[in-house]
Design a protein around this motif. Structure first.
Motif, short mmCIF file in Angstrom:
data_model
loop_
_atom_site.label_atom_id
_atom_site.label_comp_id
_atom_site.label_asym_id
_atom_site.label_seq_id
_atom_site.Cartn_x
_atom_site.Cartn_y
_atom_site.Cartn_z
N ILE A 133 0.88 -1.43 0.20
CA ILE A 133 -0.04 0.02 -0.09
C ILE A 133 0.83 1.21 -0.03
O ILE A 133 0.44 2.15 -0.74
N SER A 134 1.85 1.14 0.65
CA SER A 134 2.74 2.42 0.83
C SER A 134 3.65 2.52 -0.36
O SER A 134 3.65 3.62 -1.02
N ARG A 135 3.85 1.57 -1.23
CA ARG A 135 4.59 1.59 -2.30
C ARG A 135 3.59 2.14 -3.35
O ARG A 135 3.89 2.98 -4.46
N ARG A 136 2.27 1.65 -3.48
CA ARG A 136 1.23 2.12 -4.34
C ARG A 136 0.94 3.67 -4.14
O ARG A 136 0.84 4.46 -4.83
N MET A 137 0.86 3.91 -2.99
CA MET A 137 0.55 5.37 -2.78
C MET A 137 1.71 6.35 -2.92
O MET A 137 1.60 7.46 -3.61
N GLU A 138 2.80 5.80 -3.00
CA GLU A 138 3.88 6.44 -3.32
C GLU A 138 4.24 6.80 -4.81
O GLU A 138 4.49 7.79 -5.18
N SER A 139 3.91 5.48 -5.48
CA SER A 139 3.51 5.72 -6.90
C SER A 139 2.76 6.61 -7.41
O SER A 139 2.71 7.39 -8.43
N PHE A 140 1.43 6.75 -6.69
CA PHE A 140 0.35 7.55 -7.17
C PHE A 140 0.83 8.97 -6.81
O PHE A 140 0.57 9.92 -7.73
N ILE A 141 1.58 9.49 -5.68
CA ILE A 141 1.78 10.72 -5.33
C ILE A 141 2.98 11.19 -6.37
O ILE A 141 2.73 12.21 -6.94
N ASN A 142 3.65 10.19 -6.80
CA ASN A 142 5.08 10.61 -7.68
C ASN A 142 4.68 10.63 -8.88
O ASN A 142 5.25 11.51 -9.77
N THR A 143 3.63 10.20 -9.47
CA THR A 143 2.96 10.18 -10.94
C THR A 143 1.84 11.16 -10.98
O THR A 143 1.50 11.57 -12.14
N SER A 144 1.71 12.02 -10.33
CA SER A 144 0.72 12.82 -10.08
C SER A 144 1.13 14.00 -10.89
O SER A 144 2.32 14.80 -10.99
#
Length: 590
Positions: A133-144
């Motif tokens: 979940i942490s990696r996924r959220m990090e991915s969402f945040i950085n690809t925004s």
């Protein structure tokens, strides 16, 4: 004996009994000297009447732990320990660590520490799930596309994504862990709204500039279940490119409007070549439908409309826009041919078919229209007997000439037109219902001239050009004269308008025609056609009063809608009509 809590032995026992793992102490013979309550619980041991033995008690025989005992004996023989060894003990999967204690020449025992493997796996799964979940959220945040800052309730920066790093031209490592107040004091960012969100506990949005770029920053508080701020999320959207894109779209829209206006003019010119004037939405829709049907070579089109609406012109328009345009267009008026001759005219006849027939026979109109279009005007006046034969031809495209036996095959598009109510005629059995349904597969309803006032001025101008050329004149109509035509009620539609224009062109003495209606209604004075606003004479006619009302409407429109396109949308008329009427009334936009 009561144990001494502060003694080393007492402290050791406390450590063993309070740990979360199960602990079993075995002596050099593999006998259990003691086990903790956690060990008994994990292995589901039944210690009998003795209860759970204390650390350091006399040896006890504890059933069900043979696997653990065997592993302990191996440690005693090898005088080494074992780490994270998986085994099943008393039916429970455990993960055990064994530690040897004593001297090599004098082993004293083994301490066995273990945990439930199932519980360990559950914890490991949860940890891995949290990591995903942490990696996924990090991915969402950085690809925004938008910049994102995450700040805790104390104003400390926890994270910021790549978009914010690029926007502010800084590295995350520089500001993560720093207070927003220190960041602002050191000038690392130009402006922040997170401090105000922390103070007001409300969502705040504002425009700001970051390194010359316009940014919309929005700070949102995230509350816990007690209504206290846990985090502040700051979203930064770069509006510079969006604004440029909006301007580009607006420029493109203006170009499209211009192209559409030019295309509309070209369409009007093209229609005028066929004698069709169409600027009103209703008539343009009719022509659009005609073009589609023509290109698909659709047959059995029924054109309906009042007398003088241009049914014949529309039929020719369909033919000229079809792939058959190079082939014949044959028009027959069913009301103009005697009933006795209608069948012979339509289907032809063989020699000697009737008295007065040609010696060699004659081909009918269907044969003459081979490969092209046959237009049956005033189809409502076709005799019933002939209707049956026409219906058969529409079914199989085969016919026989009058007096003949040979079957001929036709290949032509059938168009029909009428100004009569065929449904009512079929109810009175004066027109075959099956033929009506067959002919009206694709009905086209022409609006009357009263229903399309936008077309009246360009139609009048078209007729004036025609009669100028025919009579070698140079007449032109004043704007007020063209506008006055829109107030007239036309019973004969375009045919009536044509006759009115013809009379005005011929009888007017000067080149400028100030009032076309005056030649058809002698009592109407041209000077009163467009009265000044607010000065309508008490004796003015209805038409004159309507002119004054129309001018007042446009004057009111100019107050709230400064552009002609806005006025056109509000009034539900074409832009060109607004421009023309403003000119007639002497009005202009700001």
């Amino acid at each position: 004996m009561e144990k001494e809590l502060n003694s080393p032995a007492g402290m050791s026992e406390d450590i063993f009994t309070t740990t979360g793992s199960g602990v079993i102490l075995m002596d050099a013979d593999g006998q259990v000297r003691g086990l903790t309550p956690q060990a008994s619980a994990i292995l589901r041991l039944d210690t009998g009447e003795h209860g759970v033995p204390d650390i350091g008690a006399k040896p006890h025989a504890v059933p069900g732990i043979s696997g653990l005992t065997d592993l302990a004996m191996d440690c005693l023989r090898t005088k080494t320990g074992v780490e994270n060894h998986s085994l099943v003990c008393n039916g429970v999967a455990i993960l055990a660590t064994l530690s040897f204690f004593g001297r090599e020449d004098h082993p004293e025992g083994v301490i066995c520490s273990f945990q439930d493997a199932y519980q360990i796996n559950r914890v490991a799964d949860k940890i891995e799930s949290y990591k995903q979940i942490s990696r996924r959220m990090e991915s969402f945040i950085n690809t925004s596309f938008d910049g994102i800052w995450i700040i805790d309730h104390n104003g400390v920066v926890l994270n910021l994504n790549k978009a914010s790093q690029d926007l502010h031209k800084l590295e995350a490592e520089t500001v993560v862990g720093m207070s927003i107040y220190d960041i602002a004091a050191q000038g690392l960012v130009e402006k922040t709204i997170s401090d105000r969100v922390l103070k007001t506990r409300k969502k705040i949005s504002e425009f700001t500039f970051v390194h010359g770029r316009q940014v919309l920053a929005t700070g949102s508080p995230v509350m816990d279940e007690h209504g206290k701020i846990r985090f502040v999320i700051v979203n930064e959207r770069d509006m510079t490119e969006l604004r440029a894109l909006r301007e580009e779209i607006e420029n493109s829209r203006m170009k499209v409007d211009k192209y559409q206006e030019q295309l509309k003019k070209l369409n009007v010119q093209e229609h005028e070549q066929y004698g069709i004037i169409a600027e009103s939405p209703s008539m343009l829709n009719v022509l659009q439908t005609c073009q589609k049907l023509a290109q698909l070579e659709v047959s059995n089109i029924l054109i309906r409309g009042e007398s003088g609406t241009g049914k014949g012109l529309v039929a020719k328009y369909v033919h000229r826009n079809s792939p058959r345009s190079d082939n014949p267009f044959i028009q027959v008026n069913c009301a103009a041919i005697p009933e006795t001759l209608m069948e012979a005219e339509l289907f032809g006849y063989e020699k000697g078919a009737f008295t007065g027939a040609r010696s060699r026979g004659k081909a009918g109109l269907i044969e003459l229209a081979q490969g092209g279009t046959l237009f049956l005007d005033e189809i409502g006046d076709m005799p019933l007997q002939l209707q049956a034969k026409l219906l058969k031809y529409l079914d199989d495209n085969q016919f026989r000439r009058v007096g003949g036996v040979k079957v001929h095959r036709g290949d032509c598009i059938i168009l029909a037109a009428t100004n009569r109510d065929l449904e009512r005629l079929s109810a009175k059995k004066k027109f075959r219902r099956d033929l009506f349904y067959r002919l009206s597969s694709f009905p086209i309803n022409l609006p009357s001239l009263n229903e399309r006032p936008e077309d009246i001025p360009p139609l009048a101008a078209h007729f004036i050009r025609q009669y100028n050329q025919k009579y070698n004149l140079n007449r032109r109509a004043a704007p007020a004269a063209l506008l006055g035509l829109q107030t007239h009620h036309y019973r004969g539609n375009a045919r009536e308008l044509r006759n009115m224009i013809k009379k005005a062109v011929i009888l007017n003495e000067a080149d400028t025609i100030k009032n076309i209606l005056a030649f058809n209604e002698p009592g109407l004075e041209p000077s009163l056609l467009v009265p000044p606003a607010g000065a309508v004479p008490g004796s003015a006619t209805l038409k004159q009063r309507l002119q004054a009302v129309e001018k007042n409407i446009f004057m009111e429109m100019l107050k709230d809608r400064p552009t002609t396109r806005q006025m056109a949308r509000a009034l539900g008329i074409d832009h060109s009509t607004v421009v023309r009427k403003l000119k007639v009334h002497g009005l202009s936009t700001r």
